[in-house]
Design a protein around this motif. Structure first.
Motif, short mmCIF file in Angstrom:
data_model
loop_
_atom_site.label_atom_id
_atom_site.label_comp_id
_atom_site.label_asym_id
_atom_site.label_seq_id
_atom_site.Cartn_x
_atom_site.Cartn_y
_atom_site.Cartn_z
N GLY A 86 6.98 3.99 54.97
CA GLY A 86 5.72 3.21 54.21
C GLY A 86 5.33 4.15 53.02
N MET A 87 5.22 5.18 53.25
CA MET A 87 4.85 6.39 52.24
C MET A 87 5.86 6.27 51.16
N GLN A 88 7.02 6.32 51.64
CA GLN A 88 8.25 6.45 50.64
C GLN A 88 8.46 5.02 49.77
N GLY A 89 7.78 3.98 50.24
CA GLY A 89 8.00 2.94 49.43
C GLY A 89 8.44 1.68 50.11
N MET A 90 8.40 1.63 51.43
CA MET A 90 8.94 0.31 52.06
C MET A 90 7.73 -0.65 52.37
N PRO A 91 7.68 -1.91 51.67
CA PRO A 91 6.65 -2.88 51.88
C PRO A 91 6.61 -3.26 53.33
N ARG A 92 5.75 -4.02 53.87
CA ARG A 92 6.04 -4.54 55.00
C ARG A 92 6.09 -5.89 54.83
N ARG A 93 6.51 -6.79 55.94
CA ARG A 93 6.95 -8.09 56.03
C ARG A 93 8.20 -8.53 55.15
N VAL A 94 9.02 -7.71 55.14
CA VAL A 94 10.22 -8.04 54.22
C VAL A 94 11.48 -7.94 55.30
N ALA A 95 12.37 -9.11 55.08
CA ALA A 95 13.47 -9.40 55.75
C ALA A 95 14.60 -8.58 55.24
N MET A 96 14.61 -8.19 53.89
CA MET A 96 15.54 -7.28 53.21
C MET A 96 14.98 -6.09 52.51
N TYR A 97 15.49 -4.84 52.63
CA TYR A 97 14.83 -3.68 52.09
C TYR A 97 15.91 -3.01 50.98
N ASP A 98 15.26 -1.85 50.50
CA ASP A 98 16.14 -0.96 49.75
C ASP A 98 17.13 -0.24 50.63
#
Lengths: 331, 558
Positions: free
Chosen positions: B452-464
């Motif tokens: 979360g702190m590094q930048g991953m939002p919640r409620r995502v099916a695909m991420y960086d």
């Protein structure tokens, strides 16, 4: 041999816990690079909380683990423990200490919040009070989209604006760059008023006062740049603002943080922080409608959002977001 | 060693409704009004929903093992995340902690034969299964609600309308159940304590249930209002939350969080009560700071009603609100801290028995310290703005809801299973369950804070893709958690049938529920018990003459 007195051990443990906590608070490397003026303010607050949290964590967990080892039931011992039911001075102490800590953190948060420009979104100084609203021609009391407003009509002077405004130091100044940001399923559109530039990526100059006017067209989105430590929901019908100074050149992700539908996770683009010269060159090239950088240049005047999006959709899908080095810059 | 004693005073049995001696298995599928039957109905039903919600979580973590959306469709992923949250909150923790333990234990702890309103109680339970069926139906009629458990408009008004409506109806039903249950608890505790039991001689679980019930009564109707308005917006053309027709999207968020923040206290206050029961028994010590723990529950109940906007710091929130709710949120840390310190002090100087119930209670204590500290960081608006709606928040609330509430429910089950069934759970299997759960929890929810702190939002099916490694670690942890429930469910089913006989008081506990048979007879006691000592009088000489604070007990009424 005489025993070492307990107060001495307590003092030694106290010093050790303090030193460990201070070290952890300054060396946790949990946050990404700082790229805006607000970022160090937020990080310093977090570091203080990590320091205090580490100390409390060590003390409480230490007491738990020590108790589990030291006070476990001896084999065959069916007697009860010490019948201690309370200790008023001790209870007062452990009520007062957290109370002082949270009040201190609360006051510190207010100071940081003010320095970040939290009290002046929309250029108001009424700390969130509603401004007197001019009668509007429409029967609804919703601000029209910025994209639909007539030239000279300023939504921001009529309604409550949310977000972060100018910091107290530059409150009366006009921003150097203003960008209208529109969130829609599943893209961000950036319009530069007065230039005709519309883009799928945000380009801004380093070291200049940037104002983003944020709105949403369909559902709630949330504009977030982790390296700026700034986030603001884009709310349909509610104008919002983020005002900041980028302090570090580079390319950073722009993330939608509010669930906005099936492809919410794909609603990612990037913000490119240019040097002043590069930014000027970029604006000049876009105004002249020369070769675009990554997105398709198009005058915003004669294209609907849908037409614009249809043109850049393949580009958006392919654009791999480069993430800035995530090495924190701790002094 | 001090033993619980009951002076047998001839009292007329207040039942006599022609009850059978014992309930048969099919009685648990009827509109039975016995609080113990209803408690077991709640517990068994909620443990079934726990499996459903957990299954959804495992599928979601499988999807998130890779950055692309390649296992579930994004729509289905959102349906799972919505229903995972909804089921785990409304059909697992709340019914298990409040409905299950509350209904089973409260009358037994205060010396009553049943709850104040037995039929209302049965009605409250039977609102839950249909709510579960509505959620299940929502998957077959439109692919499930997909707007998250928060269901913010306008998204919830333009996405999967029929499933969203069914979702709203399901929540209105469980909300109604919660209100009915709360009225029942308050009246029962207020009016039906055994005559010799003063307020400050009640077990702390009863105090926790008082606080929980007051909170539910104040907050739950507001959620019902929000959901009814949402149903009208979706189906009947109103525009309460439609910005293009004069509505306001932020109003819904206020209504929703006015209930749903207190909802997290509904999920943890009963667990605090369970902790206050389990720890003294297995540490063989009186609870440290009885009154402080009791009053801190009430303080959390009061302050908890005034913190809801901390879920909206990045939304349409005026600056003064951000500040006010920062301060109020931080204040909640004080009464919560009092509880943590008091339980730790209860361990100090005890004779700690390493039962599985105690392991889960101490595990909860450890987890809750970490979850509470991350909660304080989220209370401070400037930092919350960075991590709001990210995996940091997901990590935090799973620490306090899984590492807190679920650990607490486990501790409660291991502690009261002998009372409920008359048989002991298998301890070695219980310890395997604890170790797997503890490791799984750490591995699943700790890395989420970094993400979360590094930048991953919640409620995502695909991420960086940069977040892939940590996500794989989290997924491994989730699989360990999935495996961890196998020994538990096996243990419960096997022990219920074949476990060692427990007897009335296998732990040598002091509270009143241990003074009757295991399982208790239909109206709990042949003759009503009389209080002879406080609930936590461990190690006290002349334990039959003092209350929890060392004062002489009230003389029993003749």
């Amino acid at each position: 041999m005489k025993q070492i007195p307990a107060p001495f051990w307590t003092l030694v443990l106290g010093i050790a816990v303090t030193l460990i906590s201070l070290w952890v608070g300054q060396n946790h490397h949990l946050l990404p690079v700082q790229a805006s003026e607000q970022a160090p303010l937020v990080d310093d607050l977090f570091n203080v909380m990590v320091t205090i949290g580490t100390a409390l964590f060590i003390v409480v967990q230490g007491a738990i683990v020590y108790s589990l080892i030291r006070f476990r039931q001896p084999k065959g011992d069916d007697t009860d423990g010490l019948p201690i039911e309370g200790n008023l001075p001790l209870e007062a102490f452990w009520t007062a200490i957290p109370a002082v800590i949270v009040v201190g953190l609360g006051l510190y948060s207010v100071v940081v919040f003010q320095e970040m420009g939290g009290f002046s979104p929309g250029g108001h100084h009424g700390q969130g009070a509603m401004m007197a609203m001019a009668p509007q021609p429409s029967v609804i009391d919703v601000a029209p989209l910025i994209a639909q407003t007539e030239a000279g009509e300023d939504v921001y002077s009529k309604t409550q604006v949310y977000g972060f405004g100018a910091s107290p130091l530059v409150q009366m100044n006009q921003p150097d760059v203003t960008v209208n940001v529109t969130g829609m399923q599943y893209a961000w559109i950036f319009r530069y008023p007065g230039t005709g530039i519309t883009d799928g990526e945000l380009h801004i100059p380093v070291g200049q006062d940037v104002q983003l006017k944020i709105e949403a067209q369909d559902v709630i989105h949330s504009f977030w740049v982790p390296q700026f430590r700034l986030k603001q929901d884009a709310l349909p019908g509610e104008p919002a603002e983020l005002r900041f100074v980028a302090t570090r050149e580079g390319t950073y992700p722009v993330v939608c943080a509010e669930l906005c539908g099936a492809y919410h996770g794909g609603m990612r683009t990037q913000v490119i922080v240019h040097s002043a010269e590069d930014y000027a060159a970029w604006v000049a090239s876009r105004v002249a409608e020369a070769a675009p950088t990554t997105a398709v240049a198009q005058s915003a005047v004669d294209a609907t959002d849908a037409e614009y999006l249809a043109k850049i959709a393949p580009e958006l899908a392919k654009a791999s977001v480069q993430i800035a080095q995530s090495t924190p810059t701790h002094p | 060693m001090a033993q619980a004693e009951v002076s047998m005073k001839p009292t007329e049995i207040q039942g006599g409704h022609g009850h059978p001696d014992k309930w048969k298995w099919y009685d648990y599928f009827t509109f039975n009004v016995d609080h113990k039957v209803i408690g077991i109905q709640y517990l068994v039903t909620s443990f079934l929903f726990y499996l459903v919600g957990g299954f959804m979580a495992v599928l979601m973590r499988t999807e998130l093992a890779t950055p692309d959306s390649d296992f579930l469709s994004p729509e289905l992923y959102n349906a799972f995340l919505t229903n995972h949250g909804t089921i785990m909150i409304f059909l697992w923790i709340v019914p298990a902690a409040i409905g299950g333990f509350g209904n089973y234990l409260i009358p037994l702890m205060i010396g009553a034969r049943d709850m104040a309103f037995p039929k209302l109680n049965a009605l409250a339970f039977w609102l839950n299964p249909p709510a579960g069926l509505l959620l299940a139906a929502s998957f077959f009629f439109g692919g499930g609600a997909q707007s998250g458990w928060t269901s913010y408009p306008p998204l919830s008004e333009i996405t999967a309308n029929l499933p969203q409506t069914l979702w709203c109806l399901a929540l209105i039903m469980v909300g109604t159940s919660s209100i009915l249950g709360s009225v029942n608890f308050l009246v029962t505790i207020w009016k039906m304590r055994v005559p010799s039991m003063a307020w400050d001689q009640m077990p702390l679980f009863c105090w926790a249930m008082v606080a929980t019930s007051v909170l539910a009564l104040f907050a739950t109707p507001v959620l019902a209002a929000a959901l009814i308005l949402l149903i009208f917006d979706i189906n009947f053309g109103t525009s309460f939350f439609k910005p293009d027709a004069g509505g306001n999207v932020v109003v819904y968020q206020h209504l929703f969080w006015f209930y749903s923040h207190p909802a997290v206290y509904l999920m943890i206050l009963p667990i605090f009560g369970i902790m206050s029961e389990v720890i003294p028994v297995h540490a063989r010590k009186p609870i440290f700071g009885y009154k402080a723990i009791a009053y801190s529950s009430l303080t959390i109940c009061l302050v908890g009603l005034f913190v809801w906007v901390h879920h909206m710091f990045t939304s349409g929130t005026a600056p003064w609100m951000r500040i006010f709710f920062t301060i109020s949120t931080l204040i909640v840390a004080v009464p919560t801290g009092i509880k943590i310190f008091s339980w730790t002090a209860t361990l100090w100087g005890g004779k700690i028995r390493y039962t599985t119930a105690m392991l889960f209670a101490v595990g909860l204590l450890s987890m809750f310290v970490f979850g509470g500290l991350s909660g304080v960081t989220l209370g401070a608006a400037p930092f919350d703005i960075h991590v709001h709606d990210t995996y940091y928040v997901v990590g935090h609330f799973h620490y306090v809801l899984f590492g807190g509430s679920v650990f607490g429910i486990y501790a409660g089950i291991y502690h009261w299973f002998p009372k409920i069934t008359g048989r002991m759970l298998n301890e070695p299997l219980g310890k395997v369950h604890f170790v797997l759960t503890f490791i799984g929890t750490l591995l699943t929810f700790t890395p989420m804070h970094n993400l979360g702190m590094q930048g991953m939002p919640r409620r995502v099916a695909m991420y960086d893709p940069q977040f892939a490694d940590l996500n794989q670690l989290v997924t491994v942890g989730a699989y360990i958690l999935a495996v961890s429930v196998i020994p538990f469910y096996f243990n419960v089913i096997w022990s219920w049938i074949k476990g060692a006989k427990a007897g009335p008081n296998p732990w040598n506990a002091m509270t009143m529920e241990w003074t009757t048979d295991s399982p208790p007879i239909i109206e709990n006691w042949e003759v009503l018990p009389v209080l002879t000592h406080g609930p936590y009088a461990y190690g006290m000489e002349q334990a039959d003459q003092v209350g929890p604070a060392g004062e002489p007990l009230a003389t029993p009424r003749s």
